[in-house]
Scaffold this motif. Structure first.
Motif, PDB file in Angstrom:
ATOM      1  N   GLU A  59      96.862 -19.820  21.526  1.00 34.82           N
ATOM      2  CA  GLU A  59      97.164 -18.413  21.720  1.00 34.82           C
ATOM      3  C   GLU A  59      97.987 -17.829  20.571  1.00 34.82           C
ATOM      4  N   VAL A  60      97.673 -16.610  20.227  1.00 37.68           N
ATOM      5  CA  VAL A  60      98.444 -15.849  19.251  1.00 37.68           C
ATOM      6  C   VAL A  60      99.037 -14.652  19.980  1.00 37.68           C
ATOM      7  N   ILE A  61     100.351 -14.494  19.890  1.00 37.57           N
ATOM      8  CA  ILE A  61     101.039 -13.385  20.550  1.00 37.57           C
ATOM      9  C   ILE A  61     101.507 -12.407  19.483  1.00 37.57           C
ATOM     10  N   ARG A  62     101.232 -11.122  19.697  1.00 35.01           N
ATOM     11  CA  ARG A  62     101.627 -10.106  18.718  1.00 35.01           C
ATOM     12  C   ARG A  62     102.381  -8.982  19.404  1.00 35.01           C
ATOM     13  N   HIS A  63     103.335  -8.452  18.688  1.00 26.88           N
ATOM     14  CA  HIS A  63     104.013  -7.229  19.121  1.00 26.88           C
ATOM     15  C   HIS A  63     104.386  -6.468  17.860  1.00 26.88           C
ATOM     16  N   ASP A  64     103.770  -5.301  17.688  1.00 27.64           N
ATOM     17  CA  ASP A  64     103.965  -4.514  16.469  1.00 27.64           C
ATOM     18  C   ASP A  64     103.674  -5.377  15.241  1.00 27.64           C
ATOM     19  N   ALA A  65     104.669  -5.563  14.385  1.00 29.35           N
ATOM     20  CA  ALA A  65     104.443  -6.280  13.125  1.00 29.35           C
ATOM     21  C   ALA A  65     104.772  -7.764  13.198  1.00 29.35           C
ATOM     22  N   ILE A  66     105.083  -8.258  14.398  1.00 26.03           N
ATOM     23  CA  ILE A  66     105.452  -9.666  14.549  1.00 26.03           C
ATOM     24  C   ILE A  66     104.328 -10.426  15.241  1.00 26.03           C
ATOM     25  N   GLU A  67     103.992 -11.583  14.693  1.00 21.74           N
ATOM     26  CA  GLU A  67     102.927 -12.424  15.241  1.00 21.74           C
ATOM     27  C   GLU A  67     103.449 -13.845  15.413  1.00 21.74           C
ATOM     28  N   VAL A  68     103.144 -14.447  16.564  1.00 24.84           N
ATOM     29  CA  VAL A  68     103.527 -15.829  16.832  1.00 24.84           C
ATOM     30  C   VAL A  68     102.267 -16.638  17.101  1.00 24.84           C
ATOM     31  N   LEU A  90     101.076 -20.053  18.433  1.00 24.70           N
ATOM     32  CA  LEU A  90     101.625 -21.162  19.211  1.00 24.70           C
ATOM     33  C   LEU A  90     101.133 -22.521  18.739  1.00 24.70           C
ATOM     34  N   ASP A  91      99.844 -22.628  18.408  1.00 25.56           N
ATOM     35  CA  ASP A  91      99.303 -23.933  18.051  1.00 25.56           C
ATOM     36  C   ASP A  91      99.858 -24.444  16.729  1.00 25.56           C
ATOM     37  N   SER A  92     100.051 -23.546  15.771  1.00 23.31           N
ATOM     38  CA  SER A  92     100.569 -23.957  14.458  1.00 23.31           C
ATOM     39  C   SER A  92     102.073 -23.787  14.333  1.00 23.31           C
ATOM     40  N   HIS A  93     102.707 -23.285  15.418  1.00 26.79           N
ATOM     41  CA  HIS A  93     104.163 -23.130  15.449  1.00 26.79           C
ATOM     42  C   HIS A  93     104.644 -22.249  14.296  1.00 26.79           C
ATOM     43  N   LEU A  94     103.979 -21.110  14.125  1.00 24.93           N
ATOM     44  CA  LEU A  94     104.321 -20.195  13.035  1.00 24.93           C
ATOM     45  C   LEU A  94     104.705 -18.837  13.589  1.00 24.93           C
ATOM     46  N   ALA A  95     105.675 -18.210  12.937  1.00 22.13           N
ATOM     47  CA  ALA A  95     106.052 -16.836  13.239  1.00 22.13           C
ATOM     48  C   ALA A  95     105.866 -16.040  11.951  1.00 22.13           C
ATOM     49  N   ILE A  96     105.122 -14.955  12.033  1.00 25.75           N
ATOM     50  CA  ILE A  96     104.753 -14.209  10.832  1.00 25.75           C
ATOM     51  C   ILE A  96     105.081 -12.727  11.001  1.00 25.75           C
ATOM     52  N   ALA A  97     105.655 -12.159   9.958  1.00 28.77           N
ATOM     53  CA  ALA A  97     105.961 -10.730   9.940  1.00 28.77           C
ATOM     54  C   ALA A  97     105.036 -10.036   8.942  1.00 28.77           C
ATOM     55  N   SER A  98     104.407  -8.962   9.372  1.00 31.25           N
ATOM     56  CA  SER A  98     103.540  -8.184   8.480  1.00 31.25           C
ATOM     57  C   SER A  98     104.382  -7.104   7.807  1.00 31.25           C
ATOM     58  N   THR A  99     104.384  -7.105   6.488  1.00 34.40           N
ATOM     59  CA  THR A  99     105.182  -6.154   5.729  1.00 34.40           C
ATOM     60  C   THR A  99     104.298  -5.428   4.717  1.00 34.40           C
ATOM     61  N   GLU A 100     104.882  -4.462   4.035  1.00 28.91           N
ATOM     62  CA  GLU A 100     104.141  -3.726   3.006  1.00 28.91           C
ATOM     63  C   GLU A 100     103.714  -4.651   1.869  1.00 28.91           C
TER      64      GLU A 100
END
Length: 232
Positions: free
Chosen positions: A128-137, A139-149
């Protein structure tokens, strides 16, 4: 399946040998270091799954060593210390430690803490990939990613910080009490409710450094919620 590798950083040979013995009985692979310099080398070359870190090392303070480790690694760290001081515990957690055990300790308790932290680190399963606005988590790869300019930025979160983010982002706009966050992210720890404040502060700082301000809101007298503030 290859068992997890635990790096024991302890200058007392008897304590180090005892910890390695109990960890091996529990099925873990171990390696040890009696100095901070050796520990840093092991972290870079061996990439352990968890570090048991004594604060009182002969060449470098454990707090300073953790700061160096956190410069390029999110490996889970459990502090071992003869100092039973809440200030030292909070400092360790603020610097990125995942748990704190006070000497003298029961080696079986340490092994249990190791298992608990590793479970939190690796136990979030699913694709599963969880997103809220510019933040993405992820779960399987244990990564947290922020989308920026400037593009997508991976957030350098510790295991506990990642667990907190997953909990918060899974229910945006919900207010979480400190006790519920503690139960969700540090269930086997004897940490105080206010320990969550330290982990939240670290998570909030890392979000801010990636250009993502205002996501974690403090609800006075209760706890926290995840929702970008109005106007941010």
């Amino acid at each position: 399946m290859i068992s997890s590798l635990v790096l024991v950083v302890e200058d007392d040979e008897e304590i180090a040998a005892l910890l390695e013995k109990y960890l091996a009985r529990a099925g873990y692979r171990t390696t040890k270091a009696s100095t901070g310099l050796t520990a840093l080398t092991h972290v870079q070359r061996l990439q352990p799954d968890l570090i048991l870190l004594d604060i009182g090392l002969p060449d470098i303070d454990g707090f300073d060593l953790l700061t160096k480790v956190r410069g390029n690694s999110t490996v889970p760290v459990i502090f071992l210390s003869a100092m039973d001081d809440s200030t030292d515990k909070l400092l360790g957690l603020k610097l990125g430690a995942d748990d704190y055990v006070t000497k003298p300790f029961n080696p079986q308790e340490v092994v249990a803490r190791v298992g608990a932290v590793l479970k939190r680190t690796k136990g979030i399963a699913g694709s599963e990939v969880i997103r809220h606005d510019a933040i993405e988590v992820q779960l399987d790869s244990h990564l947290a990613i922020a989308s920026t300019e400037k593009g997508r930025i991976e957030l350098p979160l510790t295991a506990t910080e990642f667990r907190l983010l997953v909990c918060l982002i899974s229910s945006p706009f919900k207010t979480f009490e400190r006790t519920s966050l503690l139960d969700a992210c540090l269930p086997e720890s004897d940490a105080l409710d206010r320990t969550i404040d330290t982990h939240i502060a670290n998570l909030r700082r890392k979000l801010t450094e990636s250009g993502q301000d205002g996501y974690i809101t403090t609800v006075r007298g209760i706890g926290y919620r995840f929702a970008r503030s109005t106007g941010v």
